[in-house]
Scaffold this motif. Structure first.
Motif, PDB file in Angstrom:
ATOM      1  N   GLY A  82       7.561 -10.486  48.087  1.00 22.97           N
ATOM      2  CA  GLY A  82       8.007 -10.470  46.692  1.00 22.97           C
ATOM      3  C   GLY A  82       9.446  -9.997  46.563  1.00 22.97           C
ATOM      4  O   GLY A  82      10.238 -10.576  45.810  1.00 22.97           O
ATOM      5  N   ARG A  83       9.798  -8.958  47.314  1.00 25.56           N
ATOM      6  CA  ARG A  83      11.170  -8.458  47.255  1.00 25.56           C
ATOM      7  C   ARG A  83      12.136  -9.494  47.833  1.00 25.56           C
ATOM      8  O   ARG A  83      13.244  -9.682  47.319  1.00 25.56           O
ATOM      9  N   GLY A  84      11.696 -10.200  48.863  1.00 23.27           N
ATOM     10  CA  GLY A  84      12.530 -11.255  49.424  1.00 23.27           C
ATOM     11  C   GLY A  84      12.812 -12.356  48.414  1.00 23.27           C
ATOM     12  O   GLY A  84      13.947 -12.842  48.301  1.00 23.27           O
ATOM     13  N   ILE A  85      11.799 -12.719  47.636  1.00 20.74           N
ATOM     14  CA  ILE A  85      11.975 -13.770  46.622  1.00 20.74           C
ATOM     15  C   ILE A  85      12.973 -13.306  45.558  1.00 20.74           C
ATOM     16  O   ILE A  85      13.855 -14.067  45.147  1.00 20.74           O
TER      17      ILE A  85
ATOM     18  N   GLY B  34      19.486 -10.369  52.899  1.00 19.09           N
ATOM     19  CA  GLY B  34      18.501  -9.348  52.545  1.00 19.09           C
ATOM     20  C   GLY B  34      17.115  -9.946  52.389  1.00 19.09           C
ATOM     21  O   GLY B  34      16.109  -9.355  52.807  1.00 19.09           O
ATOM     22  N   ALA B  35      17.063 -11.133  51.786  1.00 21.65           N
ATOM     23  CA  ALA B  35      15.781 -11.825  51.620  1.00 21.65           C
ATOM     24  C   ALA B  35      15.162 -12.150  52.976  1.00 21.65           C
ATOM     25  O   ALA B  35      13.965 -11.924  53.197  1.00 21.65           O
TER      26      ALA B  35
ATOM     27  N   TYR C 193      11.514 -11.274  54.494  1.00 22.73           N
ATOM     28  CA  TYR C 193      10.552 -12.279  54.973  1.00 22.73           C
ATOM     29  C   TYR C 193      10.189 -12.008  56.440  1.00 22.73           C
ATOM     30  O   TYR C 193       9.023 -12.164  56.839  1.00 22.73           O
ATOM     31  N   ASN C 194      11.182 -11.597  57.242  1.00 22.82           N
ATOM     32  CA  ASN C 194      10.900 -11.264  58.642  1.00 22.82           C
ATOM     33  C   ASN C 194       9.828 -10.185  58.731  1.00 22.82           C
ATOM     34  O   ASN C 194       8.902 -10.270  59.550  1.00 22.82           O
ATOM     35  N   GLN C 195       9.970  -9.178  57.877  1.00 14.06           N
ATOM     36  CA  GLN C 195       9.017  -8.065  57.910  1.00 14.06           C
ATOM     37  C   GLN C 195       7.638  -8.524  57.424  1.00 14.06           C
ATOM     38  O   GLN C 195       6.611  -8.132  57.998  1.00 14.06           O
ATOM     39  N   ALA C 196       7.611  -9.350  56.386  1.00 14.01           N
ATOM     40  CA  ALA C 196       6.332  -9.875  55.890  1.00 14.01           C
ATOM     41  C   ALA C 196       5.624 -10.670  56.981  1.00 14.01           C
ATOM     42  O   ALA C 196       4.401 -10.541  57.175  1.00 14.01           O
TER      43      ALA C 196
ATOM     44  N   ASN D 103       7.784 -20.389  54.329  1.00 18.23           N
ATOM     45  CA  ASN D 103       8.395 -21.342  53.393  1.00 18.23           C
ATOM     46  C   ASN D 103       9.579 -20.710  52.664  1.00 18.23           C
ATOM     47  O   ASN D 103      10.661 -21.308  52.553  1.00 18.23           O
ATOM     48  N   LYS D 104       9.392 -19.480  52.190  1.00 18.37           N
ATOM     49  CA  LYS D 104      10.473 -18.807  51.452  1.00 18.37           C
ATOM     50  C   LYS D 104      11.645 -18.475  52.381  1.00 18.37           C
ATOM     51  O   LYS D 104      12.810 -18.556  51.971  1.00 18.37           O
ATOM     52  N   ARG D 105      11.361 -18.087  53.626  1.00 17.42           N
ATOM     53  CA  ARG D 105      12.451 -17.818  54.559  1.00 17.42           C
ATOM     54  C   ARG D 105      13.206 -19.119  54.850  1.00 17.42           C
ATOM     55  O   ARG D 105      14.444 -19.114  54.975  1.00 17.42           O
ATOM     56  N   GLY D 106      12.461 -20.217  54.909  1.00 15.60           N
ATOM     57  CA  GLY D 106      13.115 -21.514  55.060  1.00 15.60           C
ATOM     58  C   GLY D 106      14.070 -21.790  53.914  1.00 15.60           C
ATOM     59  O   GLY D 106      15.188 -22.281  54.122  1.00 15.60           O
ATOM     60  N   ASN D 107      13.647 -21.454  52.693  1.00 16.72           N
ATOM     61  CA  ASN D 107      14.523 -21.655  51.527  1.00 16.72           C
ATOM     62  C   ASN D 107      15.802 -20.827  51.645  1.00 16.72           C
ATOM     63  O   ASN D 107      16.897 -21.302  51.334  1.00 16.72           O
ATOM     64  N   ALA D 108      15.652 -19.558  52.081  1.00 13.03           N
ATOM     65  CA  ALA D 108      16.834 -18.698  52.220  1.00 13.03           C
ATOM     66  C   ALA D 108      17.767 -19.250  53.294  1.00 13.03           C
ATOM     67  O   ALA D 108      18.998 -19.279  53.110  1.00 13.03           O
ATOM     68  N   ARG D 109      17.197 -19.707  54.404  1.00 12.29           N
ATOM     69  CA  ARG D 109      18.029 -20.291  55.463  1.00 12.29           C
ATOM     70  C   ARG D 109      18.718 -21.568  54.967  1.00 12.29           C
ATOM     71  O   ARG D 109      19.878 -21.819  55.304  1.00 12.29           O
TER      72      ARG D 109
END
Length: 337
Positions: free
Chosen positions: A120-123, A133-134, A138-141, A153-159
């Motif tokens: 959630g914090r990553g989003i 930071g996101a 996501y890495n930690q999640a 999926n969300k880490r993919g979006n950040a990348r």
């Protein structure tokens, strides 16, 4: 059976609470709220009942009501990590990203193994364009829950936002491996392929997203863009039509269909689509810019100037220096004609 327990003891607050949880899991949020109400009436200090009623209200889109419940839960039990996480999610939906981050951080402080709070914090960080930071969140999640498809999926979006398209595709691949029915991940992978100019690969992903979710307007719009770049203009227009049919307020789909009409030299059709896009979203600078081009081609200097000036103003407001300069160049050219 919670209903039977309630019959045997109508003052059994925990039974109402637990039945509320069961109803919530089944998607009966109104029924869950009714049970939490009863649990709270019987025990006004029942922090978990407030927190879970907040979850149900959030699911129904009543984020302010949810926050009121989380506040009460936290007042009764300041160590309730779930209530901070829930309030963070509600604040996020209300676009209070800083407030959301503060709540997710508190949830993590109380429960360092809370994968959902890291996600959630990553989003929220992503929405503030803090992509590094996101990614750390996501890495930690993912470290805490290696089966967490949404976090991949969300880490993919950040990348993707950092233009690491290959890294984004790796994350979308993993999300899809974990959840083969993940339409959003197929669509996102398609966008990454598109940005690598792999239009056919993008179309295959959009096809799968649409197969999984036939009402996925964004996937139709994206497939239309890929088809247009492959010069399949008729196929592109079919996709934009479908996106607009599903979502008649979809300004970008009108804009993209307008571009395709322009490529087909259907200038009147393009102008009609640009007009509709602007009506739905007056801040789309590119639409004014492209409509200005058509007016110029049709010999209407005044309308062209009006559009390029509006585009320039919006580009400047939005901090898009390159396109602001492009629009200014068009204005100078027209003024010298």
């Amino acid at each position: 059976d919670y209903t039977q327990a309630i019959k045997l003891n109508p003052e059994f607050a925990i039974a109402y609470h637990n039945r509320g949880n069961a109803r919530e899991r089944q998607g009966d949020y109104q029924g869950a709220i009714a049970d939490y109400n009863q649990a709270i009436q019987l025990n006004p200090d029942f922090a978990f009942a407030y927190s879970n009623r907040g979850n149900a209200r959030s699911e129904k889109g009543d984020y302010q009501g949810a926050i009121a419940d989380y506040n009460q839960a936290i007042q009764l039990n300041p160590e309730l990590a779930n209530a901070y996480n829930g309030r963070g999610a509600a604040r996020y939906h209300l676009k209070d990203y800083e407030g959301a981050i503060a709540d997710f951080t508190q949830a993590i402080k109380l429960n360092p193994d809370y994968a959902l709070a890291y996600n959630g914090r990553g989003i929220a960080r992503s929405d503030l364009e803090d992509y590094q930071g996101a990614i750390a969140d996501y890495n930690q999640a993912i470290k805490l829950n290696p089966e967490y498809a949404n976090a991949y999926n969300k880490r993919g979006n950040a990348r993707y936002h950092l233009r690491d398209y290959e890294g984004a595709i790796e994350d979308y691949n993993q999300a899809i491996k974990l959840n083969p029915e993940y339409a959003n991940a197929y669509n996102n992978r398609g966008v990454a392929h598109y940005n690598l100019k792999d239009y056919q690969g993008a179309i295959e992903d959009y096809n799968q997203a649409i197969k999984l979710n036939p009402e996925y307007a964004n996937a139709y719009n994206n497939r239309g863009n890929a088809r247009s770049d492959l010069e399949d203009y008729e196929g592109a227009i079919e996709d934009f039509n479908q996106a607009i049919k599903i979502n008649p307020e979809y300004a970008d789909a009108y804009y993209n269909r307008g571009i395709t009409h322009y490529k087909l030299k259907d200038y009147q059709g393009a102008i009609e689509d640009y007009n509709q896009a602007i009506k739905l979203n007056p801040d789309l600078a590119n639409v004014y810019y492209h409509r200005g081009h058509i007016h110029r081609n049709l010999g209407d200097k005044d309308k062209a100037l009006e559009d390029f000036r509006q585009a320039a103003e919006l580009y400047q407001q939005q901090g898009n220096r390159e396109w602001y300069q492009n629009a200014q160049k068009k204005i100078r050219e027209l003024e010298q004609e």
